[in-house]
Design a protein around this motif. Structure first.
Motif, PDB file in Angstrom:
ATOM      1  N   GLY A   1      40.877  44.571  37.451  1.00  0.00           N
ATOM      2  CA  GLY A   1      41.804  44.921  38.255  1.00  0.00           C
ATOM      3  C   GLY A   1      42.970  45.575  37.057  1.00  0.00           C
ATOM      4  N   ARG A   2      42.578  45.630  36.015  1.00  0.00           N
ATOM      5  CA  ARG A   2      43.611  46.404  35.040  1.00  0.00           C
ATOM      6  C   ARG A   2      43.164  47.894  34.921  1.00  0.00           C
ATOM      7  NH1 ARG A   2      44.691  42.359  29.862  1.00  0.00           N
ATOM      8  NH2 ARG A   2      45.341  40.732  31.013  1.00  0.00           N
TER       9      ARG A   2
ATOM     10  N   ARG B   1      42.207  28.655  34.272  1.00  0.00           N
ATOM     11  CA  ARG B   1      43.754  28.956  34.182  1.00  0.00           C
ATOM     12  C   ARG B   1      44.128  30.560  34.149  1.00  0.00           C
ATOM     13  NH1 ARG B   1      47.215  24.967  36.164  1.00  0.00           N
ATOM     14  NH2 ARG B   1      48.778  25.728  34.643  1.00  0.00           N
ATOM     15  N   ARG B   2      45.172  30.867  34.830  1.00  0.00           N
ATOM     16  CA  ARG B   2      45.634  32.393  34.655  1.00  0.00           C
ATOM     17  C   ARG B   2      45.979  32.714  33.139  1.00  0.00           C
ATOM     18  NH1 ARG B   2      44.919  37.364  36.706  1.00  0.00           N
ATOM     19  NH2 ARG B   2      46.969  38.614  36.461  1.00  0.00           N
ATOM     20  N   GLY B   3      46.710  31.809  32.378  1.00  0.00           N
ATOM     21  CA  GLY B   3      47.155  32.165  31.142  1.00  0.00           C
ATOM     22  C   GLY B   3      46.014  32.581  30.421  1.00  0.00           C
ATOM     23  N   TYR B   4      44.932  31.613  30.395  1.00  0.00           N
ATOM     24  CA  TYR B   4      43.684  31.423  29.556  1.00  0.00           C
ATOM     25  C   TYR B   4      42.769  32.822  29.800  1.00  0.00           C
ATOM     26  CZ  TYR B   4      39.095  30.590  27.604  1.00  0.00           C
ATOM     27  OH  TYR B   4      37.862  30.597  26.968  1.00  0.00           O
ATOM     28  N   VAL B   5      42.693  33.027  31.186  1.00  0.00           N
ATOM     29  CA  VAL B   5      42.130  34.156  31.177  1.00  0.00           C
ATOM     30  C   VAL B   5      42.637  35.707  30.859  1.00  0.00           C
ATOM     31  CG1 VAL B   5      41.214  35.581  33.470  1.00  0.00           C
ATOM     32  CG2 VAL B   5      41.051  33.204  33.430  1.00  0.00           C
ATOM     33  N   CYS B   6      43.943  35.620  31.203  1.00  0.00           N
ATOM     34  CA  CYS B   6      44.844  36.756  30.719  1.00  0.00           C
ATOM     35  C   CYS B   6      44.624  37.008  29.204  1.00  0.00           C
ATOM     36  CB  CYS B   6      46.167  36.774  31.180  1.00  0.00           C
ATOM     37  SG  CYS B   6      46.337  37.125  32.992  1.00  0.00           S
ATOM     38  N   ALA B   7      44.619  35.657  28.380  1.00  0.00           N
ATOM     39  CA  ALA B   7      44.517  35.845  27.034  1.00  0.00           C
ATOM     40  C   ALA B   7      43.217  36.454  26.579  1.00  0.00           C
ATOM     41  CB  ALA B   7      44.938  34.720  26.497  1.00  0.00           C
ATOM     42  N   MET B   8      42.624  36.149  27.317  1.00  0.00           N
ATOM     43  CA  MET B   8      40.861  36.652  26.750  1.00  0.00           C
ATOM     44  C   MET B   8      40.909  38.245  27.199  1.00  0.00           C
ATOM     45  SD  MET B   8      39.421  34.148  25.203  1.00  0.00           S
ATOM     46  CE  MET B   8      40.985  33.782  24.735  1.00  0.00           C
ATOM     47  N   ALA B   9      41.322  38.451  28.468  1.00  0.00           N
ATOM     48  CA  ALA B   9      41.234  39.875  28.834  1.00  0.00           C
ATOM     49  C   ALA B   9      42.148  40.589  27.919  1.00  0.00           C
ATOM     50  CB  ALA B   9      41.689  39.947  30.178  1.00  0.00           C
TER      51      ALA B   9
END
Length: 212
Positions: free
Chosen positions: A183-184, A111-119
């Motif tokens: 990507g960031r 899930r996008r939200g989980y991946v972004c939270a970890m990142a």
């Protein structure tokens, strides 16, 4: 003794129940903000509130539709699988639950939200090297930082014989987080995935953190 010292360092006990209940309240609030009439129940496998207790509350509230959300992002037969097998047993043995409609979210690591939270967490720690004067004095910087992913291990036979998708899902989790960091434009000195918590004489996944 080691466990006692660890718990003492974080306030005298595990925060998992408090954190889980905070998550449940936050999830319920988020759903109600979107006009979703839903109630969250916390169920634990080996501690209060036990799964059986949560199901009794579900029955008492006359719930007709249930979404089962394990809090393990990746699926394993030893974690989410264990909880789901218990629920299946309860559903089969309790006549009062025969009309309860339910669905399961087996894993949600992608899930996008989980991946972004970890990142977000990793990015903050990487960039902290550049903001820390002590790190600068030691010649440390964000570009020299190495990201170490430490995952809970499972016996290798679970994967090779029982078809447990845990290893594959964990590796994909790391790939998704690394891709998000790339990507960031976050630059750092590579990453490592290792598995912890080996018990007994059987062969477990990968190298333990100490060897990595």
């Amino acid at each position: 003794p080691t466990s006692q010292e660890g718990y003492k360092a974080i306030g005298g006990g595990s925060p998992i129940r408090r954190t889980t209940e905070e998550q449940a309240r936050a999830l319920q609030g988020a759903m109600r903000a979107q006009d979703v009439d839903a109630k969250c129940y916390v169920a634990m496998r080996y501690w209060n509130p036990f799964t059986e207790e949560a199901i009794e509350r579900v029955k008492r509230d006359r719930i007709t539709d249930l979404v089962i959300l394990p809090l393990y992002p990746q699926f394993s037969v030893s974690t989410s699988g264990s909880s789901l097998r218990l629920l299946e047993k309860i559903f089969k043995e309790d006549p009062a639950l025969k009309d309860l409609r339910h669905t399961v979210i087996p894993s949600w690591y992608q899930r996008r939200g989980y991946v972004c939270a970890m990142a977000n967490l990793i990015e903050r720690e990487i960039l902290a090297f550049d903001a820390c004067k002590q790190s600068a004095k030691k010649g440390l910087s964000s570009r020299k930082a190495h990201v170490f992913f430490s995952a809970h291990g499972v016996p290798k036979s679970y994967v090779t014989e029982a078809g447990d998708p845990y290893k594959e899902e964990m590796e994909e989790t790391v790939d998704l987080i690394v891709e998000e960091l790339r990507g960031r434009g976050i630059e750092y000195n590579g990453h490592t995935l290792a598995y912890q918590s080996r018990v007994g004489p059987v062969e477990w996944l990968g190298a333990p953190p100490g060897d990595s």
